[in-house]
Design an enzyme around this catalytic site. Structure first.
Site, short mmCIF file in Angstrom:
data_model
loop_
_atom_site.label_atom_id
_atom_site.label_comp_id
_atom_site.label_asym_id
_atom_site.label_seq_id
_atom_site.Cartn_x
_atom_site.Cartn_y
_atom_site.Cartn_z
N PRO A 154 0.82 -1.21 0.00
CG PRO A 154 0.03 -0.99 2.19
CD PRO A 154 0.85 -1.89 1.30
NE ARG B 208 -4.11 11.16 -7.43
CZ ARG B 208 -5.38 10.93 -7.17
NH1 ARG B 208 -6.09 11.83 -6.51
NH2 ARG B 208 -5.95 9.82 -7.57
CE1 TYR C 4 -3.50 9.31 -13.36
CE2 TYR C 4 -3.35 10.44 -11.25
CZ TYR C 4 -2.76 9.69 -12.26
OH TYR C 4 -1.45 9.33 -12.15
CB CYS D 40 -0.16 30.39 -18.13
SG CYS D 40 0.31 31.90 -17.32
N1 LLP Z 1 2.75 -1.55 -6.07
C1 LLP Z 1 2.91 -1.32 -7.38
C2 LLP Z 1 3.63 -2.29 -8.19
C3 LLP Z 1 2.40 -0.16 -7.95
O1 LLP Z 1 2.57 0.06 -9.25
C4 LLP Z 1 1.71 0.78 -7.13
C5 LLP Z 1 1.16 2.00 -7.70
C6 LLP Z 1 1.58 0.50 -5.77
C7 LLP Z 1 2.09 -0.69 -5.27
C8 LLP Z 1 0.88 1.42 -4.80
O2 LLP Z 1 -0.45 1.64 -5.11
P1 LLP Z 1 -1.38 2.45 -4.08
O3 LLP Z 1 -1.51 1.60 -2.85
O4 LLP Z 1 -0.70 3.72 -3.79
O5 LLP Z 1 -2.65 2.62 -4.80
N2 LLP Z 1 -0.50 8.42 -9.71
C9 LLP Z 1 -1.73 7.66 -9.55
C10 LLP Z 1 -1.51 6.33 -8.93
C11 LLP Z 1 -0.52 5.47 -9.67
C12 LLP Z 1 -0.23 4.20 -8.97
C13 LLP Z 1 0.91 3.50 -9.59
N3 LLP Z 1 1.29 2.29 -8.93
C14 LLP Z 1 -2.72 8.51 -8.76
O6 LLP Z 1 -2.39 9.62 -8.43
O7 LLP Z 1 -3.82 8.09 -8.50
#
Ligand code: LLP
Length: 456
Positions: free
Chosen positions: A293, A336, A340, A367
């Site tokens: 996480p 974000r 997204y 801008c």
């Molecule tokens: N493990 C792997 C292999 C990953 O690629 C990611 C996230 C995580 C763990 C952690 O995921 P989390 O628990 O944080 O959801 N920039 C995007 C999110 C991209 C996530 C990429 N990989 C956003 O702002 O929503």
């Protein structure tokens, strides 16, 4: 107050985080400002490890905090103190971990296109696991480990063909993606066979990550089930068990008042039941289960504080009025919403207001029309320049995805605990913004003067 960090509260209309009034913080550290609730970070990180432990008992593996959500040297030190692992996905993130003295035996390295230099460094410093993403990479890791006379533990990143219900750009385990080896097409099995015969590699198990900001458990369950079937095939074929299964991250958090942040205990209890059932059905011992996480640990811990610079009434085509509130940051500290369509909420943070609420849009100072932090939010109609707005739940993928667009300095991150505040990542300065410019770059071509060169 589910969108807030644990130790945030409003006192007479003034937001306080862990005993620090944000209006004082803004005076001392400037704005925009990322304020991280240190005790909350510790609590959330520990909660995921203890939930994994209580769900899986002796089969609980490691919680690897996903550095990509937000990392700095200080955060890596916290993670080490908490005693969990770290998932890094570039050489840069690895450098931060090393600078913090993070134990390499608790680091796993990810990435779909790790460079030779990144792999070599990871092997050299002794990372626990390299999560291999392609056959070329498998060969590279094997060659480099052999050259260094080391045996490198690896996992294979698999794509279980699961459609996670989240934004397309952050959903990762359906078939048509750049990550991992597809189980359905047989690529995963080919990788297993290749990994077994590669020199100086030790295959520890399988990994998957189905996406991010996920609430529905079905995706995690289906993915776990498919990986476990492959573990069973492995056991049938090679008469031995792979010891570990890493099910990635992706646990969702609340950005708006009516949303929830997944509860670690509930989530892990449920996952453990599914994994145990699936292992039993496949006649398999439950392997060590690890998770990664990022957002669920750091996301809710952080609030961004902005100062309002201007307000403006804009009459819409339908006759309605929209109140534009411009703050001193924007898409450079939080991409974000633009990237997204992510939604956030904003709160007046420095005073009480009894004024009526009006339809507002919180925008940044870039801008660009799309530089919108919050498309629609009801905010007090007496908000004026100098007021502070707080946007909670900005700890994950905020500062870590920040840019210098329009030559904006990236904001500071300060940590607050029990009424004291300290900088853990300082604000960039004008000097930082100019640091990469080569001011005396020679433009000479032998035998040609500067003016002649310009004329050509
Ligand atoms: N493990 C792997 C292999 C990953 O690629 C990611 C996230 C995580 C763990 C952690 O995921 P989390 O628990 O944080 O959801 N920039 C995007 C999110 C991209 C996530 C990429 N990989 C956003 O702002 O929503």
């Amino acid at each position: 107050m589910s969108v807030w960090s644990n130790n945030a509260k409003f006192v007479n209309g003034k937001l306080e985080i862990s005993g620090c009034a944000v209006s004082e913080l803004a005076k001392e550290f400037g704005t925009p400002l990322f304020v991280i609730d240190e005790a909350d970070f510790y609590a959330r990180a520990k909660a995921w490890q203890s939930a994994l432990n209580s769900g899986f008992g002796a089969n609980a593996g490691t919680v690897y905090y996903a550095a990509k959500a937000f990392i700095s040297v200080e955060i890596a030190k916290w993670i080490n103190e908490i005693g969990i692992g770290l998932d890094v996905c570039t050489g840069g993130e690895l450098e931060v971990a090393l600078a913090a003295g993070f134990p390499t035996s608790k680091i796993e390295l990810h990435g779909n296109n790790k460079s030779v230099a990144e792999i070599a460094k990871a092997i050299e410093v002794g990372v626990a696991t390299i999560v291999v993403d392609s056959l070329q990479e498998l060969a590279r890791v094997s060659k480099l480990a052999s050259a260094m006379n080391k045996v490198q533990s690896i996992m294979l990143r698999l794509t279980p063909g699961v459609e996670a219900h989240t934004h397309e750009a952050i959903s990762t385990a359906h078939e048509d993606v750049k990550f991992g080896f597809s189980i359905a097409s047989g690529a995963a099995w080919n990788a297993v066979v290749a990994a077994r015969s590669a020199m100086n590699l030790k295959l520890k198990g399988f990994h998957c990550h189905i996406g991010s900001q996920i609430f529905k458990s079905e995706g995690f369950e289906l993915a776990a089930d498919r990986l476990i079937s492959l573990l069973a095939k492995y056991q049938d074929e090679f008469k031995e068990e792979l010891p570990e299964l890493d099910l990635g991250g992706g646990y969702g958090i609340a950005y708006l008042e009516n949303e929830i942040t997944l509860d670690p205990i509930e989530t892990m209890t449920h996952l453990a039941n599914v994994v145990k059932k699936s292992c039993a059905a496949n006649n398999l011992k439950v392997p060590q289960i690890s998770i990664e996480p990022g957002r669920a640990i750091v996301g809710p811990t952080t609030t961004t504080i902005y100062e309002v610079g201007t307000t403006k009434e804009v009459r819409l085509e339908n006759g309605e009025v929209r109140w534009y509130i411009s703050v001193d940051g924007g898409m450079s500290d939080n991409i974000r919403p633009a990237l997204y369509g992510a939604e956030y909420s904003a709160y007046l943070a420095n005073r009480n207001s009894d004024a009526s609420l009006r339809n507002s849009r919180v925008v940044g100072k870039h801008c660009e029309t799309g530089d919108i932090l919050i498309r629609e939010v009801k905010l007090a109609s007496d908000i004026e320049p100098g007021d502070l707005l707080a946007i909670p739940a900005t700890g994950a993928y905020g500062r870590s995805m920040a840019s210098n667009y329009n030559h904006m300095a990236r904001p500071a991150v300060i940590s607050v605990i029990n009424g004291t505040a300290r900088t853990i990542l300082r604000r960039e300065s004008a000097a930082d913004l100019l640091a990469l410019d080569i001011k005396e770059s020679p433009r000479t071509i032998p035998g040609v003067t500067q003016n002649e060169r310009r004329d050509k």
